[in-house]
Write an enzyme that holds these catalytic residues in place. Structure first.
Site, PDB file in Angstrom:
ATOM      1  NE  ARG A 225      -4.320  -1.215   0.042  1.00 35.64           N
ATOM      2  CZ  ARG A 225      -4.535  -2.177  -0.860  1.00 35.64           C
ATOM      3  NH1 ARG A 225      -3.620  -2.475  -1.764  1.00 35.64           N
ATOM      4  NH2 ARG A 225      -5.681  -2.848  -0.876  1.00 35.64           N
ATOM      5  CG  HIS A 273      -3.724  -0.873  -6.989  1.00 31.06           C
ATOM      6  ND1 HIS A 273      -4.162  -0.196  -5.886  1.00 31.06           N
ATOM      7  CD2 HIS A 273      -3.749  -2.188  -6.629  1.00 31.06           C
ATOM      8  CE1 HIS A 273      -4.457  -1.049  -4.910  1.00 31.06           C
ATOM      9  NE2 HIS A 273      -4.205  -2.277  -5.351  1.00 31.06           N
TER      10      HIS A 273
HETATM   11  N1  LIG Z   1      -1.041  -4.219  -5.281  1.00 30.83           N
HETATM   12  C1  LIG Z   1      -1.967  -5.148  -5.351  1.00 30.83           C
HETATM   13  O1  LIG Z   1      -2.465  -5.456  -6.436  1.00 30.83           O
HETATM   14  C2  LIG Z   1      -2.382  -5.851  -4.103  1.00 30.83           C
HETATM   15  C3  LIG Z   1      -3.193  -6.990  -4.196  1.00 30.83           C
HETATM   16  C4  LIG Z   1      -3.534  -7.656  -3.037  1.00 30.83           C
HETATM   17  C5  LIG Z   1      -3.086  -7.204  -1.802  1.00 30.83           C
HETATM   18  N2  LIG Z   1      -2.296  -6.095  -1.737  1.00 30.83           N
HETATM   19  C6  LIG Z   1      -1.789  -5.622  -0.429  1.00 30.83           C
HETATM   20  O2  LIG Z   1      -1.018  -6.657   0.163  1.00 30.83           O
HETATM   21  C7  LIG Z   1      -1.260  -6.629   1.571  1.00 30.83           C
HETATM   22  C8  LIG Z   1      -0.864  -7.958   2.197  1.00 30.83           C
HETATM   23  O3  LIG Z   1      -1.810  -8.958   1.825  1.00 30.83           O
HETATM   24  P1  LIG Z   1      -1.865 -10.381   2.562  1.00 30.83           P
HETATM   25  O4  LIG Z   1      -3.028 -11.090   2.010  1.00 30.83           O
HETATM   26  O5  LIG Z   1      -0.537 -11.045   2.499  1.00 30.83           O
HETATM   27  O6  LIG Z   1      -2.138  -9.905   4.074  1.00 30.83           O
HETATM   28  P2  LIG Z   1      -2.098 -10.785   5.407  1.00 30.83           P
HETATM   29  O7  LIG Z   1      -2.274 -12.223   5.082  1.00 30.83           O
HETATM   30  O8  LIG Z   1      -3.026 -10.134   6.348  1.00 30.83           O
HETATM   31  O9  LIG Z   1      -0.595 -10.620   5.916  1.00 30.83           O
HETATM   32  C9  LIG Z   1      -0.105  -9.449   6.464  1.00 30.83           C
HETATM   33  C10 LIG Z   1       1.310  -9.700   6.949  1.00 30.83           C
HETATM   34  O10 LIG Z   1       1.836  -8.464   7.449  1.00 30.83           O
HETATM   35  C11 LIG Z   1       2.293  -8.657   8.783  1.00 30.83           C
HETATM   36  N3  LIG Z   1       2.100  -7.443   9.589  1.00 30.83           N
HETATM   37  C12 LIG Z   1       0.960  -6.750   9.801  1.00 30.83           C
HETATM   38  N4  LIG Z   1       1.196  -5.702  10.627  1.00 30.83           N
HETATM   39  C13 LIG Z   1       2.503  -5.757  10.927  1.00 30.83           C
HETATM   40  C14 LIG Z   1       3.346  -4.967  11.742  1.00 30.83           C
HETATM   41  N5  LIG Z   1       2.887  -3.903  12.415  1.00 30.83           N
HETATM   42  N6  LIG Z   1       4.647  -5.316  11.845  1.00 30.83           N
HETATM   43  C15 LIG Z   1       5.122  -6.394  11.179  1.00 30.83           C
HETATM   44  N7  LIG Z   1       4.377  -7.194  10.391  1.00 30.83           N
HETATM   45  C16 LIG Z   1       3.087  -6.872  10.267  1.00 30.83           C
HETATM   46  C17 LIG Z   1       1.441  -9.784   9.340  1.00 30.83           C
HETATM   47  O11 LIG Z   1       2.097 -10.342  10.454  1.00 30.83           O
HETATM   48  P3  LIG Z   1       1.481 -11.632  11.206  1.00 30.83           P
HETATM   49  O12 LIG Z   1       1.729 -12.791  10.252  1.00 30.83           O
HETATM   50  O13 LIG Z   1       2.277 -11.745  12.438  1.00 30.83           O
HETATM   51  O14 LIG Z   1       0.021 -11.341  11.411  1.00 30.83           O
HETATM   52  C18 LIG Z   1       1.357 -10.701   8.120  1.00 30.83           C
HETATM   53  O15 LIG Z   1       2.506 -11.488   8.025  1.00 30.83           O
HETATM   54  C19 LIG Z   1      -2.748  -6.290   1.647  1.00 30.83           C
HETATM   55  O16 LIG Z   1      -3.088  -5.764   2.923  1.00 30.83           O
HETATM   56  C20 LIG Z   1      -2.909  -5.291   0.550  1.00 30.83           C
HETATM   57  O17 LIG Z   1      -2.707  -3.994   1.078  1.00 30.83           O
HETATM   58  C21 LIG Z   1      -1.950  -5.406  -2.855  1.00 30.83           C
END
Ligand SMILES: NC(=O)c1ccc[n+]([C@@H]2O[C@H](COP(=O)([O-])OP(=O)(O)OC[C@H]3O[C@@H](n4cnc5c(N)ncnc54)[C@H](OP(=O)(O)O)[C@@H]3O)[C@@H](O)[C@H]2O)c1
Length: 310
Positions: A225, A273
């Site tokens: 993001r 994006h």
């Molecule tokens: N550009 C695009 O097209 C696109 C598409 C899809 C998603 N995204 C972005 O990608 C992000 C990640 O997606 P996801 O499905 O992988 O999310 P997710 O499964 O919720 O994973 C988030 C990861 O970030 C870690 N995290 C969260 N807060 C943290 C902090 N304060 N310090 C350290 N680590 C932290 C979490 O730790 P824990 O494992 O310990 O909970 C987890 O490992 C989404 O939120 C979205 O913004 C972008």
């Protein structure tokens, strides 16, 4: 009869109606599915993506869950009218798409492909890159997407470090957590991939101080993001050459305004994006499975922790 409201915008309705009906039918659900309702109190499930027509969930007094078509839920997680459970999107298609985008962009910088792709003077200047085993790539965020990307990169032999909020143990990845873990991760990151959600804790995480902790000449790749990065600090680090390139897919304001310095910076690549969108068929299956689960009294998949913000 389960009443499902599709509140994710009219364009997506055209795209999603068929796949959703196929997926709901395949699970034998009896339902009505519509992009509008005269009686919000009758709605059981709301399929949602951010859109101006639904910001107040108060009238949906009997809704059992809101099911997001987006992985990132920062635009809805703090909505105080949303009192029902919120599930975010995780699906195989989106995960595979993100692995492809991240691996492609890491390989671009690892191999120095720009040198040959953009070669206006037709210079014959071979340069042997290190092998992946000698390249440290760091992935911040080891969730559904970050973990898959880290594993995809490790599968190509990259030396991968991953950082997350809770400590992980993933074969082939050096997993770190906590503040010290972040310093350790950044200080080794020749190529840094940001796959954190946007929360109060992660906003501006990549600030001037943390950019300075990275090795000189490091590359930043952000499909997470936009607000994870302090834009002024990144531009300053790019201007000084401390960061050699940034490939950015997400921005504070989207579409990225035409006069934003990222567009014209010689060492910034902007993608609009597109790192990985939800793939309709696999996203529809996840939504249908969650509705089936809700009706069967089973726990929903991919529930958002409202306190943590993701
Ligand atoms: N550009 C695009 O097209 C696109 C598409 C899809 C998603 N995204 C972005 O990608 C992000 C990640 O997606 P996801 O499905 O992988 O999310 P997710 O499964 O919720 O994973 C988030 C990861 O970030 C870690 N995290 C969260 N807060 C943290 C902090 N304060 N310090 C350290 N680590 C932290 C979490 O730790 P824990 O494992 O310990 O909970 C987890 O490992 C989404 O939120 C979205 O913004 C972008």
């Amino acid at each position: 009869m389960t009443t499902i409201l599709f509140a994710a915008g009219s364009e997506r309705w055209t795209e999603y109606e068929g796949p959703l009906r196929n997926a709901l039918d395949a699970l034998g659900l009896e339902y009505t599915l519509s992009p509008e309702t005269d009686d919000p109190a009758q709605v059981d499930y709301i399929i949602y993506a951010p859109n101006p027509s639904l910001t107040d969930f108060t009238p949906y007094t009997n809704a059992k869950a809101v099911l997001s078509l987006w992985a990132g839920v920062e635009r809805i997680v703090g909505n105080e009218t949303l009192t029902m459970p919120l599930a975010r999107m995780v699906n195989d298609g989106m995960t595979e798409g993100m692995v492809e985008w991240v691996v492609a962009n890491v390989l671009r910088h690892h191999l120095g492909l720009d040198r040959y792709v953009l070669n206006p003077t037709r210079e014959w200047a071979p340069r042997v890159p290190p092998l992946a085993r000698d390249r440290k790539v760091a992935v911040l965020g080891l969730g559904a997407l970050g973990q898959a990307c880290a594993q995809g990169l490790a599968g190509l032999n990259f030396d991968v470090i991953g950082w997350s909020r809770s400590q992980k143990d993933i074969a082939g990845i050096t997993c770190l957590s906590g503040d010290d873990g972040l310093v350790q991760t950044l200080s080794q990151a020749e190529i840094l991939v940001l796959l954190l959600p946007l929360t109060a804790d992660t906003e501006n995480l990549l600030n001037a101080q943390r950019l300075a902790q990275m090795p000189k000449g490091a590359v930043v790749i952000n499909p997470g993001r936009g607000p994870l990065i302090d834009d002024d600090a990144l531009l300053a680090a790019l201007d000084s050459g401390h960061i050699s390139h940034a490939t950015l897919d997400v921005f504070r304001k989207e579409p990225l305004p035409a006069d934003h310095p990222y567009w014209t910076h010689p060492n910034v690549t902007v993608t609009p994006h597109i790192a990985s969108d939800s793939r309709t068929d696999s996203a529809a299956q996840v939504i249908a499975e969650n509705i089936w689960r809700g009706e069967a009294g089973e726990p929903l998949l991919h529930l958002v922790d409202r306190g943590a913000g993701y």
